[in-house]
Design an enzyme around this catalytic site. Structure first.
Site, short mmCIF file in Angstrom:
data_model
loop_
_atom_site.label_atom_id
_atom_site.label_comp_id
_atom_site.label_asym_id
_atom_site.label_seq_id
_atom_site.Cartn_x
_atom_site.Cartn_y
_atom_site.Cartn_z
N SER A 68 0.64 -1.31 0.11
CA SER A 68 -0.15 0.04 0.13
C SER A 68 1.28 1.26 0.21
CB SER A 68 -0.64 -0.07 1.43
OG SER A 68 -0.25 -0.43 2.27
N HIS A 108 0.93 4.27 6.95
CA HIS A 108 0.82 4.27 5.48
C HIS A 108 1.39 6.98 6.17
CE1 HIS A 108 -2.81 2.01 4.49
NE2 HIS A 108 -1.45 1.66 3.89
N ASP A 134 -7.92 6.46 4.75
CA ASP A 134 -8.04 5.31 5.40
C ASP A 134 -9.18 5.55 6.13
OD1 ASP A 134 -6.16 3.84 4.28
OD2 ASP A 134 -4.29 5.07 6.37
#
Length: 192
Positions: A68, A108, A134
């Protein structure tokens, strides 16, 4: 081929008779071996705890488990984290955070930061390789993360070093095969 032991018994020379080797040791040698093992384990724990204190992060080293964050980080990259509370969180920064109800931390990028007049900070994250933010990963009803959710901030990385961890988790039989090979190597090394 056998070697002679006590009168009337024969011991194999394969080196797999670990308990026989332990029985041959006197108490002092056995205590020495146990203390050596304990020192190795305690040294590893002290190094880990020292890293926790130095970095301010509960987990100063993590492995990227998904794609990701590509192209910034790839699956298997080893990240080094810090988490000094006085440092403000900024948009563009890569953070590792835990969400209530999930065991595995997520790596992230911060895409939005909201700072209130009282100093409270809330922020939103997104994986570089993901289409959406998210919010779907956060616990139900949670739209923003807070500083308490942050495990650390990425400060450096080693590419693909964590692949060993991923392989061992994805393929448990590989882990046991690796342990068996290492054990056989130690036993063969002792014989020579």
């Amino acid at each position: 081929m056998v070697r002679a032991g006590v009168v009337g018994t024969h011991l194999p020379t394969s080196g797999l008779d670990i308990f026989g080797d332990l029985r041959k040791m006197n108490k002092r040698q056995l205590y020495y071996q146990v203390l050596n093992f304990a020192m190795i384990v305690s040294s590893a724990l002290m190094i880990w705890k020292g890293l926790i204190v130095l970095t301010g992060s509960e987990s100063p080293i993590v492995v990227v488990l998904s794609g990701s964050m590509e192209p910034a980080f790839h699956r298997g990259d080893l990240l080094f984290l810090t988490n000094f509370r006085e440092d403000p969180i900024r948009a563009g920064e890569i953070v590792v955070f835990k969400v209530e109800g999930r065991d595995i931390p997520i790596v992230h990028r911060v895409i939005k930061v909201h700072e209130k007049d009282n100093g409270d900070i809330k922020f939103l994250t997104k994986g570089d390789n993901n289409e959406v933010d998210d919010r779907g990963l956060y616990k139900e009803g949670q739209n923003w993360l807070e500083k308490k959710d942050v495990v650390g901030r990425a400060r450096g990385f080693l590419p693909y070093v964590g692949m060993v961890t991923i392989i061992m988790n994805d393929y448990p039989k590989f882990k046991y095969a690796l342990l068996a090979v290492m054990g056989a190597y130690v036993l063969l090394k002792r014989e020579s």
